[in-house]
Design an enzyme around this catalytic site. Structure first.
Site, PDB file in Angstrom:
ATOM      1  N   GLU A  34      23.426  31.493 -12.490  1.00 16.92           N
ATOM      2  CA  GLU A  34      24.511  31.864 -13.414  1.00 16.92           C
ATOM      3  C   GLU A  34      25.687  32.260 -12.544  1.00 16.92           C
ATOM      4  O   GLU A  34      25.772  33.385 -12.064  1.00 16.92           O
ATOM      5  CB  GLU A  34      24.055  33.039 -14.302  1.00 16.92           C
ATOM      6  N   CYS A  65      32.723  37.079 -15.777  1.00 19.04           N
ATOM      7  CA  CYS A  65      32.537  35.692 -15.322  1.00 19.04           C
ATOM      8  C   CYS A  65      33.223  34.692 -16.234  1.00 19.04           C
ATOM      9  O   CYS A  65      33.647  33.632 -15.777  1.00 19.04           O
ATOM     10  CB  CYS A  65      31.048  35.377 -15.224  1.00 19.04           C
TER      11      CYS A  65
HETATM   12  P1  NAD Z   1      27.673  38.250  -5.471  1.00 18.05           P
HETATM   13  O1  NAD Z   1      27.321  36.812  -5.419  1.00 18.05           O
HETATM   14  O2  NAD Z   1      28.449  38.828  -4.351  1.00 18.05           O
HETATM   15  O3  NAD Z   1      26.364  39.156  -5.615  1.00 18.05           O
HETATM   16  C1  NAD Z   1      25.405  38.971  -6.633  1.00 18.05           C
HETATM   17  C2  NAD Z   1      24.059  39.490  -6.179  1.00 18.05           C
HETATM   18  O4  NAD Z   1      23.665  38.740  -5.045  1.00 18.05           O
HETATM   19  C3  NAD Z   1      24.020  40.963  -5.764  1.00 18.05           C
HETATM   20  O5  NAD Z   1      22.857  41.559  -6.309  1.00 18.05           O
HETATM   21  C4  NAD Z   1      23.926  40.901  -4.263  1.00 18.05           C
HETATM   22  O6  NAD Z   1      23.181  41.966  -3.732  1.00 18.05           O
HETATM   23  C5  NAD Z   1      23.196  39.604  -4.023  1.00 18.05           C
HETATM   24  N1  NAD Z   1      23.498  38.996  -2.731  1.00 18.05           N
HETATM   25  C6  NAD Z   1      24.594  39.158  -1.968  1.00 18.05           C
HETATM   26  N2  NAD Z   1      24.492  38.448  -0.840  1.00 18.05           N
HETATM   27  C7  NAD Z   1      23.301  37.813  -0.872  1.00 18.05           C
HETATM   28  C8  NAD Z   1      22.615  36.937   0.015  1.00 18.05           C
HETATM   29  N3  NAD Z   1      23.153  36.559   1.159  1.00 18.05           N
HETATM   30  N4  NAD Z   1      21.411  36.472  -0.365  1.00 18.05           N
HETATM   31  C9  NAD Z   1      20.864  36.833  -1.531  1.00 18.05           C
HETATM   32  N5  NAD Z   1      21.461  37.670  -2.410  1.00 18.05           N
HETATM   33  C10 NAD Z   1      22.672  38.154  -2.087  1.00 18.05           C
HETATM   34  O7  NAD Z   1      28.438  38.437  -6.865  1.00 18.05           O
HETATM   35  P2  NAD Z   1      29.132  39.736  -7.435  1.00 18.05           P
HETATM   36  O8  NAD Z   1      30.365  40.023  -6.638  1.00 18.05           O
HETATM   37  O9  NAD Z   1      28.132  40.820  -7.623  1.00 18.05           O
HETATM   38  O10 NAD Z   1      29.542  39.230  -8.892  1.00 18.05           O
HETATM   39  C11 NAD Z   1      30.698  38.496  -9.132  1.00 18.05           C
HETATM   40  C12 NAD Z   1      30.403  37.016  -9.292  1.00 18.05           C
HETATM   41  O11 NAD Z   1      29.362  36.826 -10.222  1.00 18.05           O
HETATM   42  C13 NAD Z   1      31.588  36.246  -9.854  1.00 18.05           C
HETATM   43  O12 NAD Z   1      31.693  35.019  -9.178  1.00 18.05           O
HETATM   44  C14 NAD Z   1      31.211  36.012 -11.297  1.00 18.05           C
HETATM   45  O13 NAD Z   1      31.809  34.905 -11.915  1.00 18.05           O
HETATM   46  C15 NAD Z   1      29.741  35.862 -11.200  1.00 18.05           C
HETATM   47  N6  NAD Z   1      29.099  36.185 -12.471  1.00 18.05           N
HETATM   48  C16 NAD Z   1      28.514  35.182 -13.186  1.00 18.05           C
HETATM   49  C17 NAD Z   1      27.952  35.463 -14.420  1.00 18.05           C
HETATM   50  C18 NAD Z   1      27.310  34.390 -15.259  1.00 18.05           C
HETATM   51  O14 NAD Z   1      26.603  34.738 -16.203  1.00 18.05           O
HETATM   52  N7  NAD Z   1      27.497  33.126 -14.957  1.00 18.05           N
HETATM   53  C19 NAD Z   1      27.962  36.764 -14.903  1.00 18.05           C
HETATM   54  C20 NAD Z   1      28.561  37.748 -14.144  1.00 18.05           C
HETATM   55  C21 NAD Z   1      29.119  37.448 -12.923  1.00 18.05           C
END
Ligand code: NAD
Length: 483
Positions: free
Chosen positions: A223, A257
């Site tokens: 997602e 998002c």
């Molecule tokens: P992010 O990708 O930075 O982090 C998301 C999760 O991934 C966190 O729990 C983090 O700890 C983990 N993570 C970080 N680095 C990682 C790695 N190297 N390996 C594995 N896991 C890792 O995203 P964010 O800043 O928390 O959220 C914002 C983003 O999420 C935006 O791009 C937004 O559009 C997206 N988002 C999508 C939806 C959806 O339903 N499609 C909903 C909310 C947010």
């Protein structure tokens, strides 16, 4: 570079693996929970949310350094409760085996599809809706009879701690576990051999997660994010469009998002849209810095990223209007006023990267085909919004563009509909949850052939060309003589 040393990382890995081993062993001992047991888990989740409601609202407020309880209630807690209720109502029907057509070759047999729990689902949660995006997939996983491990976001640590307390109070560590920690924990977590992994977060990290999951051939639901456009047709009342867009863009200060990322407005209506948007936004938020209804930016780093992007646009020739109705200074504040950006160009970061904050670029266009081509020349977005009363033109948009979901004459609310799949396409994600599609996503649809006492194979088996084989084959060839 990792902030932890190898010994600490090994320790994290061992603890996570031990948790997964324990929860998977429990799953193996009881692999087919009844509808009643699934509903019991969903009921406990419901009860837990009610018990922790005020504390969850408080924790989210603290993590954001300011987010209205009314907003957390409306767009995080109530939608999870709604989803739980929806799953409870429908899961008996979804669990039923479905009878399928049996081909002539299998004469005498019966064919059915069984929907079987996958086992243990891994859930990775971002910071922007730290409750909803953890508990909503959890509810889907429970409805399909699974157990789950959830990794919360390091940028919403108070909510993460509280979710851990809440889940461990209402569920055994053989049913559901919450794991907190930074990137090192997230990295180890996504390397675990889950039966399915739901990752909600950025497209960039989504790629890393899919690589990690590939090593275990763990199927993923990604997602992700992206740039979700809103297109306003020239015939649509511009004030009405601006009002509807302002409501959505204001939520969580644009850190959603599916927030409208940029608005495509007919050339002649750009100024009218900007004025109308300012009016509507100001009505909702007559002040910002001291207004508890207006959400802060999650971290100073994110705020700096957004400010840098505004500066980058200005340096490249954009015109930026800051909506700051009460003339506040925002000195030392994590809040950021809403910014409208016009005169945009493709080389500006606001037009290349997902915005995820209170910045709204306007892209002028002349014809609908031009607007469609603009969207289609870019990554497939998570959502697309189109404003037009004309159903024919709306149909054209639906047919000629790709996006995870669509709202017509509206923004963002498709995420609230439980009876619809939610998920992206291409760079905005893969797989779905919510609704029946969520149940299917978290189940193995297992095709089962049940043969009775009659064994047709013995009649047609080799030596080929025997009487029954010839009868069968000639009959089939006659059936397929024409396309
Ligand atoms: P992010 O990708 O930075 O982090 C998301 C999760 O991934 C966190 O729990 C983090 O700890 C983990 N993570 C970080 N680095 C990682 C790695 N190297 N390996 C594995 N896991 C890792 O995203 P964010 O800043 O928390 O959220 C914002 C983003 O999420 C935006 O791009 C937004 O559009 C997206 N988002 C999508 C939806 C959806 O339903 N499609 C909903 C909310 C947010």
């Amino acid at each position: 570079m990792s902030a932890l040393n190898t010994i600490e990382i090994n320790h994290i890995e061992n603890e996570l693996r031990a948790s997964l081993t324990k929860i998977r062993a429990a799953y193996k001992r009881h692999p087919a929970p009844s509808a009643k047991e699934r509903i019991d888990r969903l009921d406990r989740l419901h009860t837990a949310i009610l018990e922790y409601k005020d504390r969850l609202i408080e924790a989210v407020d603290q993590d954001f350094n300011g987010r209205a309880g009314a907003e957390t209630l409306m767009i995080e807690l109530l939608p999870v409760l709604e989803g739980i209720q929806y799953n409870k109502k429908h899961l008996r029907k979804w669990m039923k085996q479905s009878t399928r057509h049996t081909p002539l070759m299998l004469f005498g047999a019966k064919t059915k599809v069984h929907y079987q729990p996958l086992g243990v689902i891994g859930i990775v949660v971002p910071w922007n809706f730290p409750v909803f995006l953890g508990l909503s997939p959890l509810a889907g996983a429970f409805a399909a009879g699974n157990r789950a491990m959830m990794k919360t976001s390091e940028f919403a640590p108070k909510t993460g701690e509280l979710l851990k307390e809440m889940i461990s109070k209402h569920f055994s560590d053989e049913e559901a576990i919450v794991v907190n920690g930074g990137v090192e924990v997230a990295t180890e977590f996504t390397k675990l051999p889950f039966d399915h992994l739901v990752f909600t977060g950025s497209t960039q990290v989504g790629r890393i997660v899919m690589h990690a999951a590939a090593d275990n051939l763990t199927p993923v639901t990604l997602e992700l994010g992206g740039k979700s456009p809103a297109i306003i047709h020239e015939s649509f009342p511009i004030e009405e469009a601006a009002k509807r867009i302002a409501f959505g863009k204001g939520l969580n200060a644009g850190q959603v998002c599916v927030s409208p990322d940029y608005i495509m407005v007919p050339h002649a209506k750009v100024n009218a849209f900007v004025d109308a948007f300012i009016n509507s936004f100001t009505k909702h938020y007559p002040s910002l810095e001291r207004n508890p209804d207006y959400t802060s930016i999650i971290t100073e780093r994110q705020r700096e990223r957004l400010l840098d992007n505004i500066q980058d646009a200005q340096e490249k020739g954009a015109k930026v209007v800051t909506i700051n109705p009460a003339n506040e200074t925002f000195a030392g504040s994590r809040k950021l006023p809403m910014h409208i950006v016009t005169n945009v160009a493709g080389n500006m970061r606001v037009m290349k990267e997902e915005i995820f904050g209170p910045i709204l670029p306007i892209v002028p266009y002349d014809t609908l085909d031009e607007a469609i081509a603009y969207v289609n020349d870019r990554d497939r977005p998570l959502a697309l919004y189109y404003f037009d009363w004309d159903k024919g033109r709306a149909e054209k948009i639906l047919e000629e563009t790709h996006s995870g979901g669509v709202c017509i004459n509206e923004v963002m609310t498709h995420t609230m509909v439980d009876d619809m799949p939610f998920g992206g396409v291409g760079p905005s994600g893969m797989g779905h949850y919510h609704g029946k599609e969520g149940f299917l996503n978290f189940s193995k649809a297992k095709g089962v052939v049940r043969k009775g006492r009659f064994d047709g194979n013995s009649l047609i088996s080799a030596p080929w060309g025997n009487k029954y084989y010839n009868l069968f084959i000639n009959f089939q060839l006659r059936r397929f003589k024409k396309a």
